[in-house]
Write a protein that holds these residues in place. Structure first.
Motif, PDB file in Angstrom:
ATOM      1  N   MET A 115     -32.103  39.202  26.555  1.00 21.77           N
ATOM      2  CA  MET A 115     -33.479  39.697  26.556  1.00 21.77           C
ATOM      3  C   MET A 115     -34.335  38.904  27.519  1.00 21.77           C
ATOM      4  O   MET A 115     -34.278  37.675  27.563  1.00 21.77           O
ATOM      5  N   ASP A 116     -35.140  39.620  28.278  1.00 20.70           N
ATOM      6  CA  ASP A 116     -36.201  39.030  29.085  1.00 20.70           C
ATOM      7  C   ASP A 116     -37.503  39.315  28.349  1.00 20.70           C
ATOM      8  O   ASP A 116     -37.928  40.465  28.232  1.00 20.70           O
ATOM      9  N   ALA A 117     -38.161  38.257  27.857  1.00 19.56           N
ATOM     10  CA  ALA A 117     -39.335  38.418  27.007  1.00 19.56           C
ATOM     11  C   ALA A 117     -40.618  38.681  27.782  1.00 19.56           C
ATOM     12  O   ALA A 117     -41.682  38.835  27.174  1.00 19.56           O
ATOM     13  N   CYS A 118     -40.543  38.749  29.098  1.00 13.42           N
ATOM     14  CA  CYS A 118     -41.688  39.148  29.921  1.00 13.42           C
ATOM     15  C   CYS A 118     -41.175  39.527  31.294  1.00 13.42           C
ATOM     16  O   CYS A 118     -40.809  38.656  32.081  1.00 13.42           O
ATOM     17  N   GLY A 119     -41.128  40.806  31.578  1.00 11.69           N
ATOM     18  CA  GLY A 119     -40.585  41.232  32.858  1.00 11.69           C
ATOM     19  C   GLY A 119     -41.058  42.615  33.231  1.00 11.69           C
ATOM     20  O   GLY A 119     -41.957  43.181  32.604  1.00 11.69           O
ATOM     21  N   GLY A 120     -40.446  43.156  34.253  1.00  8.46           N
ATOM     22  CA  GLY A 120     -40.824  44.480  34.717  1.00  8.46           C
ATOM     23  C   GLY A 120     -39.720  45.113  35.531  1.00  8.46           C
ATOM     24  O   GLY A 120     -38.715  44.476  35.846  1.00  8.46           O
ATOM     25  N   LEU A 121     -39.905  46.378  35.850  1.00 10.42           N
ATOM     26  CA  LEU A 121     -38.942  47.141  36.630  1.00 10.42           C
ATOM     27  C   LEU A 121     -39.527  47.487  37.987  1.00 10.42           C
ATOM     28  O   LEU A 121     -40.743  47.447  38.191  1.00 10.42           O
ATOM     29  N   GLY A 122     -38.653  47.863  38.899  1.00  5.05           N
ATOM     30  CA  GLY A 122     -39.107  48.378  40.174  1.00  5.05           C
ATOM     31  C   GLY A 122     -38.757  47.491  41.339  1.00  5.05           C
ATOM     32  O   GLY A 122     -38.730  46.268  41.227  1.00  5.05           O
TER      33      GLY A 122
END
Length: 374
Positions: A41-48
């Motif tokens: 798990m990444d507890a703070c991330g994003g896509l793109g």
């Protein structure tokens, strides 16, 4: 709109015993055999990928990066930060767009509403998306909105960004006045709705007050250790102990704040992870990258945009010490989607057990969030 879009719109938006010194990562990527069966798990991330058009659907390449990452869960920021005129409306719109994305690509994504959704995501080789805020701006002066946001799928709320708000002081407020009376009401409402309380970006007194006030474990989704880099975004040992004593978890980020100066590398991340384990215990440490799953391409365009973001954050007064024009928001030797597996291999080479590594990669956040949400 992606997380960078919100930032642009609002800001712009002991080392483990016997393990020896941390060394730079070799050019090859060390693997870790248990990774395929590990809850990551990444507890703070994003896509793109860089250059994507705001609000456009995610491409097969971008979602392929997510699948390649091996992440079973990813917390997204679905709200603006700082002083923002249309925070409520834009947050609802952003959540709606993400719901459309989940419905459009069910082979990749599902929405996490409870702990069972984590198990389902891992079993089905999907990524459970956790909707979170990095500020209480969308709540404004109406705690009743918290119940509405819960119905919309929000499961984590960070109390402050870098500056002071109605809830308390952020990490850049020199007064460090702590949690407000209203802030205590917000924590009560979040506890009642079984939404995680997040103390990333908070002032030190705000964090200590909130750890004591919350009836459920309070988290720090993305931060570092002030003992290693004395910067406002990082947490002191006192804060880390207070968090751990109540069952919380700190996510160590892959950000410039791992060093006081210069571009951080994987060795810096490992040093912060090991320090946090020594302070908190291995059950209270994880990863919150504060970056995108896809690799960052350090093109001339990216560098220009980075300088623009930093300049606009400074102009708005929310730029934190440690942000610099020539220090990028990556760890160059972990700049690929499978970074957590590479990190696991490095930790294993330093003598950390498979059981400990599995906790750091996501098991601890899964445990804490399942306890909070039910």
């Amino acid at each position: 709109m992606d997380r960078r879009g919100f930032l642009i719109g609002t800001a712009m938006a002991a080392a483990w015993a016997g393990s020896g010194p941390v060394r730079a990562v070799a050019a090859s990527r060390p693997g870790w055999a248990p990774y395929a069966d590990t809850f990551a798990m990444d507890a703070c991330g994003g896509l793109g990928r860089e250059g994507r058009k705001p609000d456009s659907p995610y491409t097969d390449l971008e979602l392929g990066d997510l699948r390649d990452s091996g992440l079973s869960a990813l917390q997204l920021t679905v709200a603006p930060v700082g002083r923002y005129a249309n925070a409520l409306e834009d947050t609802v719109e952003y959540i709606s767009r993400w719901n459309e994305e989940v419905a459009r690509r069910p082979e990749y994504l599902l929405l996490a509403r409870n702990g069972a959704d984590f198990d389902r995501a891992q079993r089905e080789r999907k990524t459970a998306l956790v909707y979170g805020f990095q500020d209480t701006t969308p709540i404004g002066e109406d705690p009743d909105r918290i119940a509405t946001f819960h119905r919309l799928g929000v499961r984590s709320v960070q109390l402050t960004y870098n500056l002071r708000n109605l809830v308390g002081d952020g990490c850049l407020e020199p007064a460090d006045a702590g949690l407000s009376r209203y802030g205590r009401k917000i924590i009560e409402a979040l506890n009642e709705q079984r939404i995680a309380v997040d103390l990333s970006h908070s002032g030190r007194r705000t964090a200590l007050d909130a750890f004591a006030a919350s009836k459920s474990p309070a988290l720090v989704s993305h931060s570092g250790c002030a003992a290693l880099a004395a910067l406002p975004r990082n947490k002191t040992d006192e804060e880390l102990r207070a968090m751990a004593q109540r069952g919380g978890v700190v996510g160590i980020y892959l950000m410039p704040f791992l060093r006081v100066k210069g571009q951080p590398m994987a060795a810096d991340l490992i040093a912060h992870l090991e320090h946090a384990v020594n302070v908190c215990g291995e059950d209270h440490v994880g990863i919150g990258s504060d970056g995108t799953v896809s690799a960052v391409q350090l093109t001339a365009e990216y560098k220009r945009e980075h300088r623009k973001v930093i300049a606009e954050r400074r102009a708005l007064g929310i730029s934190a010490p440690g942000e610099a024009d020539d220090v990028y928001l990556i760890l160059p030797d972990l700049n690929h989607p499978r970074r957590l597996e590479t990190l696991a291999g490095l930790l294993s080479a330093r003598g950390h057990s498979d059981a400990r590594i599995a906790k750091l990669l996501g098991g601890n956040f899964k445990r804490a969030l399942t306890e909070i949400w039910g």
